[in-house]
Design a protein around this motif. Sequence first.
Motif, PDB file in Angstrom:
ATOM      1  N   THR A  21      -9.261 -58.401 -59.601  1.00  0.00           N
ATOM      2  CA  THR A  21     -10.433 -58.463 -58.770  1.00  0.00           C
ATOM      3  C   THR A  21     -10.555 -57.580 -57.713  1.00  0.00           C
ATOM      4  O   THR A  21     -11.626 -57.236 -56.977  1.00  0.00           O
ATOM      5  CB  THR A  21     -11.031 -59.663 -58.767  1.00  0.00           C
ATOM      6  OG1 THR A  21     -10.380 -60.411 -57.865  1.00  0.00           O
ATOM      7  CG2 THR A  21     -11.261 -60.303 -60.179  1.00  0.00           C
ATOM      8  N   GLU A  27      -9.485 -53.337 -49.150  1.00  0.00           N
ATOM      9  CA  GLU A  27     -10.200 -54.323 -48.545  1.00  0.00           C
ATOM     10  C   GLU A  27      -9.399 -54.641 -47.297  1.00  0.00           C
ATOM     11  O   GLU A  27      -9.734 -54.890 -46.324  1.00  0.00           O
ATOM     12  CB  GLU A  27     -10.050 -55.842 -49.344  1.00  0.00           C
ATOM     13  CG  GLU A  27     -10.702 -55.830 -50.718  1.00  0.00           C
ATOM     14  CD  GLU A  27     -12.075 -55.467 -50.675  1.00  0.00           C
ATOM     15  OE1 GLU A  27     -12.715 -55.432 -49.597  1.00  0.00           O
ATOM     16  OE2 GLU A  27     -12.655 -54.703 -51.513  1.00  0.00           O
ATOM     17  N   ARG A  73     -25.488 -51.658 -50.631  1.00  0.00           N
ATOM     18  CA  ARG A  73     -26.005 -52.356 -51.778  1.00  0.00           C
ATOM     19  C   ARG A  73     -27.276 -51.735 -52.110  1.00  0.00           C
ATOM     20  O   ARG A  73     -27.865 -51.448 -53.151  1.00  0.00           O
ATOM     21  CB  ARG A  73     -26.355 -53.749 -51.538  1.00  0.00           C
ATOM     22  CG  ARG A  73     -26.697 -54.416 -52.843  1.00  0.00           C
ATOM     23  CD  ARG A  73     -26.628 -56.080 -52.470  1.00  0.00           C
ATOM     24  NE  ARG A  73     -27.488 -56.887 -53.519  1.00  0.00           N
ATOM     25  CZ  ARG A  73     -27.098 -57.041 -54.692  1.00  0.00           C
ATOM     26  NH1 ARG A  73     -25.993 -57.050 -55.283  1.00  0.00           N
ATOM     27  NH2 ARG A  73     -28.000 -57.594 -55.411  1.00  0.00           N
ATOM     28  N   LYS A  79     -22.552 -54.013 -56.406  1.00  0.00           N
ATOM     29  CA  LYS A  79     -22.528 -55.409 -57.236  1.00  0.00           C
ATOM     30  C   LYS A  79     -22.437 -56.448 -55.829  1.00  0.00           C
ATOM     31  O   LYS A  79     -21.776 -56.066 -54.803  1.00  0.00           O
ATOM     32  CB  LYS A  79     -21.245 -55.713 -58.094  1.00  0.00           C
ATOM     33  CG  LYS A  79     -21.404 -55.050 -59.599  1.00  0.00           C
ATOM     34  CD  LYS A  79     -20.118 -55.482 -59.993  1.00  0.00           C
ATOM     35  CE  LYS A  79     -20.172 -54.708 -61.486  1.00  0.00           C
ATOM     36  NZ  LYS A  79     -18.785 -55.136 -62.185  1.00  0.00           N
ATOM     37  N   LEU A  80     -22.919 -57.756 -56.223  1.00  0.00           N
ATOM     38  CA  LEU A  80     -23.174 -58.612 -55.119  1.00  0.00           C
ATOM     39  C   LEU A  80     -21.624 -59.227 -54.571  1.00  0.00           C
ATOM     40  O   LEU A  80     -21.390 -59.431 -53.537  1.00  0.00           O
ATOM     41  CB  LEU A  80     -23.954 -59.638 -55.557  1.00  0.00           C
ATOM     42  CG  LEU A  80     -24.163 -60.786 -54.347  1.00  0.00           C
ATOM     43  CD1 LEU A  80     -24.901 -60.362 -52.847  1.00  0.00           C
ATOM     44  CD2 LEU A  80     -25.042 -61.962 -54.991  1.00  0.00           C
ATOM     45  N   SER A  81     -20.758 -59.173 -55.785  1.00  0.00           N
ATOM     46  CA  SER A  81     -19.547 -59.975 -55.733  1.00  0.00           C
ATOM     47  C   SER A  81     -18.709 -59.010 -54.701  1.00  0.00           C
ATOM     48  O   SER A  81     -18.178 -59.368 -54.110  1.00  0.00           O
ATOM     49  CB  SER A  81     -19.190 -60.256 -57.115  1.00  0.00           C
ATOM     50  OG  SER A  81     -18.818 -59.117 -57.826  1.00  0.00           O
ATOM     51  N   SER A  82     -18.751 -57.599 -55.322  1.00  0.00           N
ATOM     52  CA  SER A  82     -18.053 -56.611 -54.474  1.00  0.00           C
ATOM     53  C   SER A  82     -18.432 -56.683 -52.971  1.00  0.00           C
ATOM     54  O   SER A  82     -17.596 -56.712 -51.971  1.00  0.00           O
ATOM     55  CB  SER A  82     -18.429 -55.425 -54.957  1.00  0.00           C
ATOM     56  OG  SER A  82     -17.686 -54.541 -54.222  1.00  0.00           O
ATOM     57  N   LEU A  84     -19.574 -59.081 -51.216  1.00  0.00           N
ATOM     58  CA  LEU A  84     -19.353 -60.408 -50.605  1.00  0.00           C
ATOM     59  C   LEU A  84     -17.915 -60.230 -50.194  1.00  0.00           C
ATOM     60  O   LEU A  84     -17.507 -60.707 -49.177  1.00  0.00           O
ATOM     61  CB  LEU A  84     -19.468 -61.732 -51.434  1.00  0.00           C
ATOM     62  CG  LEU A  84     -20.997 -61.931 -51.496  1.00  0.00           C
ATOM     63  CD1 LEU A  84     -21.473 -62.964 -52.379  1.00  0.00           C
ATOM     64  CD2 LEU A  84     -21.742 -62.211 -50.063  1.00  0.00           C
ATOM     65  N   ILE A  85     -17.043 -59.807 -50.979  1.00  0.00           N
ATOM     66  CA  ILE A  85     -15.557 -59.529 -50.809  1.00  0.00           C
ATOM     67  C   ILE A  85     -15.287 -58.660 -49.643  1.00  0.00           C
ATOM     68  O   ILE A  85     -14.716 -58.822 -48.622  1.00  0.00           O
ATOM     69  CB  ILE A  85     -14.918 -58.962 -52.124  1.00  0.00           C
ATOM     70  CG1 ILE A  85     -14.898 -60.269 -53.070  1.00  0.00           C
ATOM     71  CG2 ILE A  85     -13.370 -58.681 -51.488  1.00  0.00           C
ATOM     72  CD1 ILE A  85     -14.263 -59.800 -54.306  1.00  0.00           C
TER      73      ILE A  85
END
Length: 128
Positions: A21, A27, A73, A79-82, A84-85
């Motif tokens: 993930t 990152e 975004r 994506k929201l999950s990406s 947030l990471i």
Amino acid sequence: MKTILCFFMVVMFAEDAFAGTINVPGESAHAAGGMVVSGMATAIAGKYWPEHRALIGFGFSTACGIIGEGVDRAQYGEKLSSMLIDVAFHTIGAAIGAAITDEFILMPVMKRDHSESTNFGIVMQCRF
């Protein structure tokens, strides 16, 4: 604080748990960007508000990360999950950069003259 930062870094970079993930090099770039922005903001804030320079640097860098990811975004449909990471790694980098700049690079200096007046200033220190 150092223990908490180390714990978050271990959790976020645990390759076995997040191998599918999290893009570790990507990152890491977000964390490095957070460090650079917060370090510069901390150094600038040290000139005007030396007593809160680390907090200002951290807050400014985190706000920049949130705004930048919000723009990504909105424009590219990330994506929201990406998102947030990315924000989480930027925030971790901001905390590390502000702490390092405040503790090790900028040092508060107090001097007394011959007339007993006190001067408060900041010195940048670099060891080779």
